[in-house]
Design an enzyme around this catalytic site. Structure first.
Site, PDB file in Angstrom:
ATOM      1  N   CYS A 273     -34.138  -9.659 -17.361  1.00  6.58           N
ATOM      2  CA  CYS A 273     -34.733 -10.364 -16.214  1.00  6.58           C
ATOM      3  C   CYS A 273     -35.897  -9.517 -15.702  1.00  6.58           C
ATOM      4  CB  CYS A 273     -33.702 -10.592 -15.124  1.00  6.58           C
ATOM      5  SG  CYS A 273     -32.285 -11.523 -15.717  1.00  6.58           S
TER       6      CYS A 273
ATOM      7  N   CYS B 265     -35.667  -6.876 -12.692  1.00  2.00           N
ATOM      8  CA  CYS B 265     -34.446  -6.072 -12.587  1.00  2.00           C
ATOM      9  C   CYS B 265     -34.598  -4.709 -13.257  1.00  2.00           C
ATOM     10  CB  CYS B 265     -33.303  -6.842 -13.227  1.00  2.00           C
ATOM     11  SG  CYS B 265     -31.800  -5.881 -13.378  1.00  2.00           S
TER      12      CYS B 265
ATOM     13  N   GLU C 234     -23.699   2.269 -12.188  1.00  9.71           N
ATOM     14  CA  GLU C 234     -23.703   2.255 -10.727  1.00  9.71           C
ATOM     15  C   GLU C 234     -22.614   1.348 -10.179  1.00  9.71           C
ATOM     16  OE1 GLU C 234     -28.552   2.622 -10.345  1.00  9.71           O
ATOM     17  OE2 GLU C 234     -27.515   0.929  -9.451  1.00  9.71           O
TER      18      GLU C 234
ATOM     19  N   CYS D  56     -19.259  -3.637  -5.563  1.00 14.20           N
ATOM     20  CA  CYS D  56     -20.031  -4.247  -6.646  1.00 14.20           C
ATOM     21  C   CYS D  56     -19.906  -3.334  -7.870  1.00 14.20           C
ATOM     22  CB  CYS D  56     -21.483  -4.368  -6.188  1.00 14.20           C
ATOM     23  SG  CYS D  56     -22.560  -4.981  -7.468  1.00 14.20           S
TER      24      CYS D  56
ATOM     25  N   CYS E 204     -28.827  -3.487 -19.950  1.00 13.10           N
ATOM     26  CA  CYS E 204     -28.624  -4.932 -20.069  1.00 13.10           C
ATOM     27  C   CYS E 204     -29.647  -5.503 -21.040  1.00 13.10           C
ATOM     28  CB  CYS E 204     -28.776  -5.597 -18.703  1.00 13.10           C
ATOM     29  SG  CYS E 204     -28.420  -7.362 -18.772  1.00 13.10           S
TER      30      CYS E 204
ATOM     31  N   CYS F 117     -30.286  -3.435  -8.369  1.00 18.30           N
ATOM     32  CA  CYS F 117     -29.360  -2.960  -9.385  1.00 18.30           C
ATOM     33  C   CYS F 117     -30.068  -2.126 -10.444  1.00 18.30           C
ATOM     34  CB  CYS F 117     -28.602  -4.165  -9.928  1.00 18.30           C
ATOM     35  SG  CYS F 117     -28.807  -4.586 -11.609  1.00 18.30           S
TER      36      CYS F 117
HETATM   37  S1  SF4 Z   1     -30.367  -9.286 -13.336  1.00 19.71           S
HETATM   38 FE1  SF4 Z   1     -30.511  -7.390 -14.535  1.00 19.71          FE
HETATM   39  S2  SF4 Z   1     -28.401  -6.830 -15.001  1.00 19.71           S
HETATM   40 FE2  SF4 Z   1     -28.380  -9.004 -14.353  1.00 19.71          FE
HETATM   41  S3  SF4 Z   1     -28.582 -10.159 -16.279  1.00 19.71           S
HETATM   42 FE3  SF4 Z   1     -30.675  -9.878 -15.514  1.00 19.71          FE
HETATM   43  S4  SF4 Z   1     -31.400  -7.972 -16.527  1.00 19.71           S
HETATM   44 FE4  SF4 Z   1     -29.165  -8.047 -16.732  1.00 19.71          FE
END
Ligand code: SF4
Length: 377
Positions: free
Chosen positions: A128, A131, A96, A117, A124, A356
């Site tokens: 987190c 996310c 994205e 962005c 990832c 995101c």
């Molecule tokens: S916010 Fe999402 S994309 Fe960013 S480091 Fe944490 S898990 Fe990865």
């Protein structure tokens, strides 16, 4: 796991690299300069349009380079004119990119200030808890060409709205934030190589001071970035002002707790003499207490950092809740009362799944698991 395309992306090349390949293939090195003129100021989509090059060279370029390492698969526009682009890579992976428009006084919407962005990884590994990008794990790093190609695609779209900058050969955006899918500093080499292309006079000629790299807190790489001669801006996704709270939502904090992260951020700020940004997603009953605001104020004062408060954006399948407006305001007021400059960002693009990774997840669900490369362990 690296993806090996049949041809390298032309957008991952430098004049030296391309010059050498041209010479090896029997073409004059100086043609590289002409090719870069086509690639960035003129956003060429193929070698065929490069009319000042001899036909055999255009054929050689088409046979040896990929001109669209990313392709725009879909767009979603929010009522506040935040636009999200879903881009497809050659192996079918989805990423994205987001265009965020902030109106400038006295000019029309098409002349708004545009922040782009971009993503640096497919998925990832940092997990987190709030996310969408981390939900399905890490698949792979983006290549240099894929990172640059995302920006070229955005330029092509923006050129249609505002042809002036394209006519002058300028990038069609005002700021870049590396804050999309992935942990940028976990793909450090490719990211830096891509940003050097974006910054180079033969690339987009785009100032490093207008590029912000956002990290969840990979301490050794923050220290490495501090030594980079190009002065990029740094944003730290803090999201918790104590180890206890941060660990609940950001596993990276176990490896790099605040006692290491804060001094690394300080070292970066000292080296580049510029203000950092602390990103703080406000999640109800997790990190939105006045106690957290006080601790956050103390970190921000120590780092001379600006705080960007982002009310949590609901992600399907995750339990977190956005605090009420009054709780958001109370938190921001406390920070300001403690002498911290803080922006409370009412999330742009709330109605287009702007958190995101959400658009990508949605598309992947529609396509089914068989359409995608496997996730890395
Ligand atoms: S916010 Fe999402 S994309 Fe960013 S480091 Fe944490 S898990 Fe990865």
């Amino acid at each position: 796991m690296a993806f090996k395309p049949d041809k390298p992306s032309i957008h991952g090349e430098t004049p030296e690299g391309l010059g050498s390949r041209l010479a090896e293939a029997g073409h004059p090195r100086y043609r590289a300069g002409q090719i870069f003129e086509w690639l960035y100021p003129r956003r060429a989509e193929s070698a065929e349009v490069m009319t000042n090059l001899p036909a055999p060279l255009r054929t050689w370029l088409s046979e040896n380079y990929d001109f669209s390492a990313t392709q725009v698969l879909g767009k979603k526009t929010a009522s506040d004119v935040t636009q999200k682009l879903l881009q497809k890579l050659r192996d079918g992976s989805l990423i994205e990119s987001v265009i965020i428009r902030a109106p400038m006084e006295g000019v029309g919407q098409d002349k708004s200030r545009r922040t782009i962005c971009i993503s640096t990884q497919v998925g990832c590994a940092y997990g987190c808890k709030f996310c969408a990008s981390g939900l399905e794990g890490w698949r792979r790093n983006l290549s240099v060409g894929e990172i640059v190609s995302q920006l070229v695609q955005v330029c092509r779209i923006e050129d249609q709205a505002d042809p002036t900058r394209a006519a002058e050969g300028l990038a069609s955006f005002d700021n870049i934030v590396v804050m999309g899918m992935g942990e940028p500093l976990a793909n450090y080499e490719n990211l830096l190589a891509a940003l050097r292309i974006v910054n180079a006079p033969w690339g987009f000629g785009f100032g490093a001071r207008r590029i912000t790299i956002s990290t969840s807190g990979v301490v050794p790489k923050i220290l490495e970035l501090a030594e980079e001669p190009l002065g990029f801006r740094l944003a730290i996704s803090l999201h918790g002002a104590t180890n206890e709270v941060r660990e609940k939502i950001m596993p990276v904090n176990r490896k790099y707790p605040l006692e290491e992260l804060v001094p690394a951020a300080k070292a970066f700020a000292r080296k580049h003499g510029r203000m950092l940004t602390l990103e703080f997603i406000l999640i109800e009953d997790i990190n939105d207490s006045l106690e957290q605001a006080k601790k956050l104020a103390s970190i921000a004062r120590e780092l001379h950092a600006h705080v960007n408060l982002i009310p949590y954006n609901k992600v399907e399948g995750l339990p977190w809740v956005r605090p009420s407006i009054s709780r958001q305001d109370r938190f921001a007021k406390e920070l300001r009362a403690l002498g911290v400059t803080a922006t409370l960002r009412r999330e742009k693009g709330h109605d287009i799944d702007a958190a995101c990774g959400q658009l990508r997840l949605q598309k992947e669900k529609e396509q089914g698991p068989d359409s995608l490369p496997p996730a890395a362990a």
